[in-house]
Scaffold this motif. Structure first.
Motif, PDB file in Angstrom:
ATOM      1  N   ARG A  18      -3.685   4.193  -1.427  1.00  0.00           N
ATOM      2  CA  ARG A  18      -4.984   4.863  -1.346  1.00  0.00           C
ATOM      3  C   ARG A  18      -6.106   4.027  -1.956  1.00  0.00           C
ATOM      4  O   ARG A  18      -7.272   4.291  -1.732  1.00  0.00           O
ATOM      5  N   ASP A  19      -5.731   3.036  -2.738  1.00  0.00           N
ATOM      6  CA  ASP A  19      -6.751   2.205  -3.385  1.00  0.00           C
ATOM      7  C   ASP A  19      -7.074   0.943  -2.592  1.00  0.00           C
ATOM      8  O   ASP A  19      -7.844   0.089  -3.046  1.00  0.00           O
ATOM      9  N   ILE A  20      -6.462   0.818  -1.425  1.00  0.00           N
ATOM     10  CA  ILE A  20      -6.701  -0.374  -0.608  1.00  0.00           C
ATOM     11  C   ILE A  20      -7.937  -0.181   0.261  1.00  0.00           C
ATOM     12  O   ILE A  20      -8.088   0.846   0.923  1.00  0.00           O
ATOM     13  N   ASN A  21      -8.819  -1.151   0.211  1.00  0.00           N
ATOM     14  CA  ASN A  21      -9.992  -1.111   1.088  1.00  0.00           C
ATOM     15  C   ASN A  21      -9.620  -1.655   2.461  1.00  0.00           C
ATOM     16  O   ASN A  21      -8.918  -2.647   2.567  1.00  0.00           O
ATOM     17  N   GLY A  22     -10.097  -1.002   3.481  1.00  0.00           N
ATOM     18  CA  GLY A  22      -9.821  -1.481   4.842  1.00  0.00           C
ATOM     19  C   GLY A  22      -8.458  -1.053   5.328  1.00  0.00           C
ATOM     20  O   GLY A  22      -7.745  -0.323   4.635  1.00  0.00           O
ATOM     21  N   PRO A  23      -8.083  -1.522   6.506  1.00  0.00           N
ATOM     22  CA  PRO A  23      -6.824  -1.082   7.117  1.00  0.00           C
ATOM     23  C   PRO A  23      -5.617  -1.506   6.284  1.00  0.00           C
ATOM     24  O   PRO A  23      -5.585  -2.612   5.744  1.00  0.00           O
ATOM     25  N   ILE A  24      -4.636  -0.617   6.195  1.00  0.00           N
ATOM     26  CA  ILE A  24      -3.396  -0.920   5.486  1.00  0.00           C
ATOM     27  C   ILE A  24      -2.487  -1.743   6.388  1.00  0.00           C
ATOM     28  O   ILE A  24      -2.365  -1.468   7.578  1.00  0.00           O
ATOM     29  N   THR A  25      -1.853  -2.763   5.818  1.00  0.00           N
ATOM     30  CA  THR A  25      -0.923  -3.584   6.600  1.00  0.00           C
ATOM     31  C   THR A  25       0.518  -3.254   6.207  1.00  0.00           C
ATOM     32  O   THR A  25       0.762  -2.613   5.175  1.00  0.00           O
ATOM     33  N   SER A  26       1.453  -3.714   7.020  1.00  0.00           N
ATOM     34  CA  SER A  26       2.864  -3.487   6.703  1.00  0.00           C
ATOM     35  C   SER A  26       3.227  -4.164   5.382  1.00  0.00           C
ATOM     36  O   SER A  26       4.065  -3.676   4.637  1.00  0.00           O
ATOM     37  N   LYS A  27       2.554  -5.259   5.091  1.00  0.00           N
ATOM     38  CA  LYS A  27       2.829  -5.957   3.833  1.00  0.00           C
ATOM     39  C   LYS A  27       2.384  -5.114   2.627  1.00  0.00           C
ATOM     40  O   LYS A  27       3.069  -5.069   1.603  1.00  0.00           O
ATOM     41  N   ASP A  28       1.228  -4.446   2.772  1.00  0.00           N
ATOM     42  CA  ASP A  28       0.773  -3.538   1.704  1.00  0.00           C
ATOM     43  C   ASP A  28       1.830  -2.472   1.430  1.00  0.00           C
ATOM     44  O   ASP A  28       2.129  -2.145   0.278  1.00  0.00           O
ATOM     45  N   VAL A  29       2.368  -1.910   2.515  1.00  0.00           N
ATOM     46  CA  VAL A  29       3.360  -0.837   2.369  1.00  0.00           C
ATOM     47  C   VAL A  29       4.612  -1.381   1.691  1.00  0.00           C
ATOM     48  O   VAL A  29       5.194  -0.737   0.813  1.00  0.00           O
ATOM     49  N   TYR A  30       5.001  -2.590   2.077  1.00  0.00           N
ATOM     50  CA  TYR A  30       6.175  -3.219   1.469  1.00  0.00           C
ATOM     51  C   TYR A  30       5.965  -3.430  -0.026  1.00  0.00           C
ATOM     52  O   TYR A  30       6.819  -3.076  -0.848  1.00  0.00           O
ATOM     53  N   MET A  31       4.810  -4.010  -0.386  1.00  0.00           N
ATOM     54  CA  MET A  31       4.533  -4.279  -1.797  1.00  0.00           C
ATOM     55  C   MET A  31       4.547  -2.995  -2.614  1.00  0.00           C
ATOM     56  O   MET A  31       5.104  -2.939  -3.711  1.00  0.00           O
ATOM     57  N   ALA A  32       3.932  -1.945  -2.062  1.00  0.00           N
ATOM     58  CA  ALA A  32       3.901  -0.660  -2.775  1.00  0.00           C
ATOM     59  C   ALA A  32       5.311  -0.082  -2.890  1.00  0.00           C
ATOM     60  O   ALA A  32       5.699   0.458  -3.940  1.00  0.00           O
ATOM     61  N   ALA A  33       6.093  -0.203  -1.818  1.00  0.00           N
ATOM     62  CA  ALA A  33       7.441   0.376  -1.811  1.00  0.00           C
ATOM     63  C   ALA A  33       8.330  -0.268  -2.868  1.00  0.00           C
ATOM     64  O   ALA A  33       9.036   0.435  -3.604  1.00  0.00           O
ATOM     65  N   ILE A  34       8.281  -1.605  -2.977  1.00  0.00           N
ATOM     66  CA  ILE A  34       9.164  -2.264  -3.959  1.00  0.00           C
ATOM     67  C   ILE A  34       8.681  -2.027  -5.384  1.00  0.00           C
ATOM     68  O   ILE A  34       9.434  -2.181  -6.331  1.00  0.00           O
ATOM     69  N   GLN A  35       7.408  -1.586  -5.502  1.00  0.00           N
ATOM     70  CA  GLN A  35       6.918  -1.232  -6.837  1.00  0.00           C
ATOM     71  C   GLN A  35       7.151   0.243  -7.148  1.00  0.00           C
ATOM     72  O   GLN A  35       6.646   0.770  -8.136  1.00  0.00           O
ATOM     73  N   GLY A  36       7.893   0.923  -6.269  1.00  0.00           N
ATOM     74  CA  GLY A  36       8.309   2.296  -6.582  1.00  0.00           C
ATOM     75  C   GLY A  36       7.478   3.394  -5.942  1.00  0.00           C
ATOM     76  O   GLY A  36       7.717   4.577  -6.219  1.00  0.00           O
ATOM     77  N   ASP A  37       6.533   3.039  -5.084  1.00  0.00           N
ATOM     78  CA  ASP A  37       5.719   4.082  -4.457  1.00  0.00           C
ATOM     79  C   ASP A  37       6.563   4.892  -3.470  1.00  0.00           C
ATOM     80  O   ASP A  37       7.057   4.374  -2.469  1.00  0.00           O
ATOM     81  N   LYS A  38       6.713   6.184  -3.774  1.00  0.00           N
ATOM     82  CA  LYS A  38       7.580   7.054  -2.968  1.00  0.00           C
ATOM     83  C   LYS A  38       7.062   7.195  -1.536  1.00  0.00           C
ATOM     84  O   LYS A  38       7.836   7.220  -0.588  1.00  0.00           O
ATOM     85  N   LEU A  39       5.758   7.328  -1.395  1.00  0.00           N
ATOM     86  CA  LEU A  39       5.208   7.483  -0.050  1.00  0.00           C
ATOM     87  C   LEU A  39       5.547   6.259   0.809  1.00  0.00           C
ATOM     88  O   LEU A  39       5.982   6.388   1.947  1.00  0.00           O
TER      89      LEU A  39
END
Lengths: 324, 324
Positions: free
Chosen positions: B220-241
């Motif tokens: 939610r803190d990312i400006n602009g379109p979210i990429t698959s890499k953003d989701v990956y980085m968040a996921a390995i840092q424990g983001d449940k969503l």
């Protein structure tokens, strides 16, 4: 003495057809059918089958001239000669049956086995609508939905011998119909003879008295369960509800075919089996739905055609061809 | 002089990778990438490509030693050497481009072309995870979803050369997502990098302030379109969503894989491309979903493995192998 004949055996969910075939692909024996669903023990079925084979050999005076037995069977494994976990066979569920080994021991003949639909595809390639074709998919619309996939002129068996179970790909992902295989939403639950009858029942239940076409369907006057043949007879006599049942069945089949085309890009889809006898009633909606659902590169480029072998002989011929 | 080198070209929706490869499968040139999406005219792209090839040949001192050019491209046709109606290429939609013929004329080299995913499958068979395998399916999870199907040790091209478009089989039949190909519900709209990012967006929108895990997603803190890499980085840092986004993507992919297995009964599914780099985050839900959705005969018998070639070289190596 020369071995100029083979035995072709087509094991279906309800009946098993047996024939003696010569080198030219003629079925030289009289049509012979035994029940597949009489027993829950496979050995009792084998006894019936062997008795039938012996009888046909005697009748055709081909004793000593039989080269081998070819079998088409649901979940038949070409590599191992086994039937494994066949949900449509009363004696075939949840186990592996060494059909080729057992029958070979009992008859003294070499026995080769494959999926019934693969056998039909081999028959079609050798004598029927697929002569000269290197890439096609045979879809058998019978009690179940089977498939024989041919790529580069070869039947696709896959790593384990079980490839080509297209009747058990998903037609409806969520809230799909229960399939005999234990899963839900399989193509077989929609595009088989039983699936079609089920669609008819559902359509009737959703239009309690008269249907939406302001015409009382003659299906409502049938006592007992409605069969695919009942729906066919009503449809050709102009019953709108029955025609709609074929449209729906073809729509579901065409949706799935579009996905199959994306897999192997065949030259043609060959329809075979009981429902294929409905002709344009099933072919037209199938073709339309397939073309509507395909990538643009394939639209109107993949033929939907009917088997050119007599239905009763196609699987026998195919199975028998394995035995040469 | 001996022709000891080939040029491998991997055309993707966004970028094109080029490499000079020796007989042992070593990429002897420095990594070289040009944009694929800079032009809407294919000839301008070809000019960029030829310039890049010339540069690499000069840098590696392989002038006069080049045997040919192998190309992996979306909707690439092995038989004709064409790219036809490629929806992901800015210069490729709605027409047939004679890539092999044009490039061969312009460069003087023989040019062979196939689907980028088929090329990757050839590379995998020759140098990677599929050495010794006769039946496998390569799934490329990149900008789009591609596939290379190998049966009996041969890449499946089908009747017209376009077989293996599994990214455009139906993952969601009704109310599915719009796909780049113009149809709806394609697997590619769910299991590609873009599909995954879209899932993330949908999941975020359905949980307006905080998500159901009572954790504010860093997405939610990312400006602009979210990429698959953003989701990956968040996921390995424990983001449940974000983890749930991978679970959903794997679920959809696994559902489709179960149907592919029913087609060709492969020994293994090989995952390749950007999303495959997410490792177990994508593999575990994919495997689970595939096994849950398969016929019992295949449950826990089909391996899901990762490509063993470096991502940047796999398609180049595969494409180059065509040129020998």
């Amino acid at each position: 003495m020369e071995q100029d004949f083979v035995v072709g055996v087509d094991i279906g969910g309800q009946t098993t057809k047996i024939g003696i075939v010569d080198r030219k692909g003629n079925v030289v024996s009289e049509p012979h059918v035994i029940r597949s669903d009489k027993h829950t023990d496979e050995y009792l079925f084998f006894d019936d089958l062997i008795q039938a084979i012996d009888k046909l050999i005697a009748e055709t005076n081909t004793g000593g001239k039989i080269k081998g037995v070819g079998i088409g069977a649901p979940n038949g494994n070409y590599y191992d000669g086994t039937i494994e976990h066949a949900p449509n066979l009363t004696w075939g569920g949840r186990k592996t049956i060494k059909v080729a080994e057992i029958l070979s021991e009992k008859t003294g003949f070499p026995v080769t086995l494959t999926n019934d639909a693969n056998a039909a595809a081999v028959g079609e390639m050798t004598y029927g609508a697929a002569i000269g074709m290197k890439n096609f998919i045979m879809i058998t619309l019978g009690t179940g939905v089977g498939s024989g996939i041919v790529i580069n002129g070869q039947v696709v068996y896959g790593h384990d011998g079980f490839a080509g179970e297209l009747g058990h790909t998903t037609a409806v992902r969520y809230n799909g119909r229960q399939c005999n295989c234990g899963r839900v939403g399989c193509l077989e639950a929609y595009a088989s003879a039983i699936g079609l009858a089920r669609t008819a029942k559902e359509f009737m239940e959703s239009h309690v008295d008269r249907d939406e076409y302001n015409q009382r369907s003659p299906l409502r006057d049938i006592n007992g369960p409605i069969t695919s043949k009942d729906v066919y007879m009503a449809a050709i006599q102009g019953d709108k509800l029955s025609q709609k049942v074929f449209d729906y069945t073809g729509m579901k089949l065409g949706e799935s075919l579009a996905d199959f085309v994306a897999f192997s890009a065949p030259q043609a889809i060959i329809l075979f089996g009981g429902l294929a006898k409905a002709g344009d009633l099933i072919k037209k909606p199938t073709e339309q739905s397939m073309n509507e659902n395909m990538l643009s590169i394939w639209k109107d480029k993949v033929a939907v055609i009917f088997s050119k072998l007599p239905e009763s002989d196609a699987a026998i011929l195919g199975a028998s061809a394995l035995a040469w």
